[in-house]
Design a protein around this motif. Structure first.
Motif, short mmCIF file in Angstrom:
data_model
loop_
_atom_site.label_atom_id
_atom_site.label_comp_id
_atom_site.label_asym_id
_atom_site.label_seq_id
_atom_site.Cartn_x
_atom_site.Cartn_y
_atom_site.Cartn_z
N VAL A 92 -5.63 62.54 -8.30
CA VAL A 92 -6.86 61.83 -8.63
C VAL A 92 -7.67 61.52 -7.36
O VAL A 92 -8.91 61.53 -7.39
CB VAL A 92 -6.53 60.57 -9.47
CG1 VAL A 92 -5.84 59.50 -8.63
CG2 VAL A 92 -7.75 60.03 -10.16
N ASP A 93 -6.97 61.26 -6.23
CA ASP A 93 -7.69 61.03 -4.97
C ASP A 93 -8.47 62.27 -4.57
O ASP A 93 -9.62 62.20 -4.13
CB ASP A 93 -6.70 60.68 -3.84
CG ASP A 93 -5.98 59.37 -4.08
OD1 ASP A 93 -6.65 58.37 -4.38
OD2 ASP A 93 -4.74 59.35 -3.94
N LEU A 94 -7.80 63.43 -4.69
CA LEU A 94 -8.44 64.69 -4.28
C LEU A 94 -9.57 65.07 -5.22
O LEU A 94 -10.61 65.59 -4.79
CB LEU A 94 -7.40 65.81 -4.22
CG LEU A 94 -6.31 65.59 -3.16
CD1 LEU A 94 -5.33 66.75 -3.16
CD2 LEU A 94 -6.92 65.44 -1.76
N SER A 142 -12.81 60.82 5.85
CA SER A 142 -12.19 60.47 4.57
C SER A 142 -10.75 60.02 4.73
O SER A 142 -10.00 60.57 5.54
CB SER A 142 -12.23 61.67 3.62
OG SER A 142 -11.44 61.42 2.47
N GLU A 143 -10.36 59.07 3.90
CA GLU A 143 -8.98 58.62 3.87
C GLU A 143 -8.03 59.74 3.47
O GLU A 143 -6.85 59.72 3.83
CB GLU A 143 -8.87 57.48 2.85
CG GLU A 143 -7.57 56.77 2.89
CD GLU A 143 -7.58 55.56 1.99
OE1 GLU A 143 -8.37 54.64 2.28
OE2 GLU A 143 -6.83 55.55 1.02
N GLU A 144 -8.52 60.74 2.74
CA GLU A 144 -7.64 61.82 2.29
C GLU A 144 -7.69 63.02 3.24
O GLU A 144 -6.68 63.37 3.84
CB GLU A 144 -8.02 62.25 0.87
CG GLU A 144 -8.13 61.11 -0.12
CD GLU A 144 -6.87 60.25 -0.21
OE1 GLU A 144 -5.78 60.70 0.18
OE2 GLU A 144 -6.99 59.09 -0.66
N SER A 145 -8.86 63.65 3.38
CA SER A 145 -8.94 64.90 4.17
C SER A 145 -9.17 64.67 5.65
O SER A 145 -9.24 65.64 6.41
CB SER A 145 -10.08 65.77 3.64
OG SER A 145 -9.73 66.28 2.39
N VAL A 197 -15.63 57.84 3.58
CA VAL A 197 -15.28 57.84 2.16
C VAL A 197 -13.85 57.37 1.94
O VAL A 197 -12.93 57.84 2.61
CB VAL A 197 -15.44 59.28 1.61
CG1 VAL A 197 -14.89 59.39 0.21
CG2 VAL A 197 -16.89 59.72 1.64
N ASP A 198 -13.68 56.44 1.03
CA ASP A 198 -12.39 56.25 0.40
C ASP A 198 -12.60 56.68 -1.05
O ASP A 198 -13.19 55.94 -1.84
CB ASP A 198 -11.94 54.79 0.49
CG ASP A 198 -10.53 54.61 -0.07
OD1 ASP A 198 -9.94 55.62 -0.51
OD2 ASP A 198 -10.05 53.47 -0.08
N PRO A 199 -12.16 57.92 -1.39
CA PRO A 199 -12.50 58.46 -2.71
C PRO A 199 -12.04 57.55 -3.85
O PRO A 199 -12.79 57.31 -4.80
CB PRO A 199 -11.77 59.80 -2.74
CG PRO A 199 -11.56 60.17 -1.30
CD PRO A 199 -11.38 58.86 -0.57
N ILE A 200 -10.78 57.05 -3.74
CA ILE A 200 -10.30 56.04 -4.68
C ILE A 200 -9.68 54.90 -3.87
O ILE A 200 -8.67 55.09 -3.18
CB ILE A 200 -9.22 56.58 -5.66
CG1 ILE A 200 -9.69 57.80 -6.44
CG2 ILE A 200 -8.77 55.45 -6.61
CD1 ILE A 200 -10.64 57.54 -7.57
N ASP A 201 -10.28 53.75 -3.95
CA ASP A 201 -9.67 52.54 -3.39
C ASP A 201 -8.96 51.84 -4.54
O ASP A 201 -9.58 51.55 -5.56
CB ASP A 201 -10.76 51.64 -2.80
CG ASP A 201 -10.17 50.36 -2.23
OD1 ASP A 201 -9.21 50.46 -1.45
OD2 ASP A 201 -10.67 49.27 -2.57
N GLY A 202 -7.65 51.66 -4.39
CA GLY A 202 -6.88 51.07 -5.50
C GLY A 202 -6.18 52.12 -6.34
O GLY A 202 -6.04 51.97 -7.56
N THR A 203 -5.73 53.20 -5.68
CA THR A 203 -5.05 54.28 -6.43
C THR A 203 -3.81 53.75 -7.16
O THR A 203 -3.50 54.17 -8.28
CB THR A 203 -4.65 55.43 -5.48
OG1 THR A 203 -5.83 55.90 -4.83
CG2 THR A 203 -4.02 56.58 -6.23
N THR A 204 -3.10 52.81 -6.55
CA THR A 204 -1.91 52.26 -7.21
C THR A 204 -2.29 51.56 -8.51
O THR A 204 -1.62 51.74 -9.54
CB THR A 204 -1.17 51.28 -6.27
OG1 THR A 204 -0.81 52.00 -5.08
CG2 THR A 204 0.09 50.72 -6.92
MG LIG Z 1 -7.87 55.56 -1.25
#
Ligand SMILES: [Mg+2]
Length: 274
Positions: free
Chosen positions: A48-50, A71-74, A90-97
């Motif tokens: 979901v983050d990607l 980005s927090e991911e890439s 970018v933080d694509p999803i903050d709160g993934t948990t």
């Molecule tokens: Mg995140």
């Protein structure tokens, strides 16, 4: 060089595309998840983050934005012909948990700057993806929730205050003595698990302050929400009451206090510094 992007429109497009692109992942949260390793920020990456990150990149490219992605991911990647002229953090999803557990509190965070420094951010969006609520700020032009201007809380009594406090850490001993007085004196302590969005609650006055002194939160998490709090009239500083000027980088962390007004900020700094 083109700095005349219609950021409000482009960021809303990003938010809408993220919501569409993460929808399939939301239906398969209970299924076994592939091992994608850690993202640039050090957290385990989820599909979901990607999906959210791709949605944001695609939207920027569709709008012919040339930029350096932070980005927090890439991690850090360049797009277009003049990538050094614009930085998109970018933080694509903050709160993934939260998202993975079905807790309805997670967001996308996007910050625009001309240098890779948090103090240089001049347009920001944090979008609550579950409730489709969008916070934006424009340097010198205020902060908005779904287009309506927002302002921070004027509550000055810590006893009446709702204070967000992130104590997620494997080393609570390092911070517990600094936080005891705050916890004992604040009327209500909260933590919802997506700090970018929690800071927007400070911005719109839903809460009165947010404190994170773990030195764990990355600048990619808070690049957008710091501007949103400040443009709503709030204060964000270090524990030493200094303006925060940190590098925008998935590995760069910050500790900070964000408050709705100066009096609340002083109350909290006095207690946390003790
Ligand atoms: Mg995140």
């Amino acid at each position: 060089m083109n700095f005349n992007y219609d950021w409000e429109n482009i960021l809303l497009q990003c938010k809408n595309k993220v919501i569409i692109c993460i929808a399939p992942s939301l239906k398969t949260l209970k299924d076994p998840q592939p091992d994608l390793g850690k993202g640039a920020g050090g957290d385990i990456m989820k599909l979901v983050d990607l999906a959210a990150e791709s949605a944001i990149i695609d939207t920027l490219e569709t709008n012919n934005v040339s930029f350096t992605l932070i980005s927090e991911e890439s991690g850090i990647k360049e797009f277009g012909s003049n990538p050094q002229e614009l930085f998109v953090t970018v933080d694509p999803i903050d709160g993934t948990t939260n998202l993975m557990h079905g807790l309805p509190f997670y967001a996308s965070s996007i910050a625009i700057s001309r240098k890779p420094e948090i103090s240089e951010v001049y347009v920001a969006m944090v979008a609550d993806l579950f409730h489709d609520i969008t916070y934006m700020a424009f340097d010198g032009r205020g902060a908005y929730c779904n287009g309506e201007k927002i302002e921070t809380s004027s509550i000055v009594s810590l006893y009446e205050a709702v204070v967000g406090l992130d104590i997620n850490t494997g080393n609570v001993k390092a911070i517990e003595s600094q936080l005891t007085d705050l916890i004992e004196n604040a009327g209500h302590i909260r933590h919802f698990g997506a700090n970018a969005l929690e800071l927007c609650y400070v911005a719109d006055g839903s809460t009165d302050a947010f404190v994170d002194i773990r030195a764990k939160l990355r600048t990619t998490d808070v690049a957008a929400s710091f501007l949103i709090v400040k443009e709503a009239g709030g204060i964000v500083t270090s524990l030493e009451n200094k303006a925060i000027n940190a590098k925008l980088d998935p590995k760069q962390t910050v500790s900070f206090v964000a408050s709705g007004n100066h009096q609340m900020h002083k109350h909290i700094l006095d207690l946390v510094r003790a």
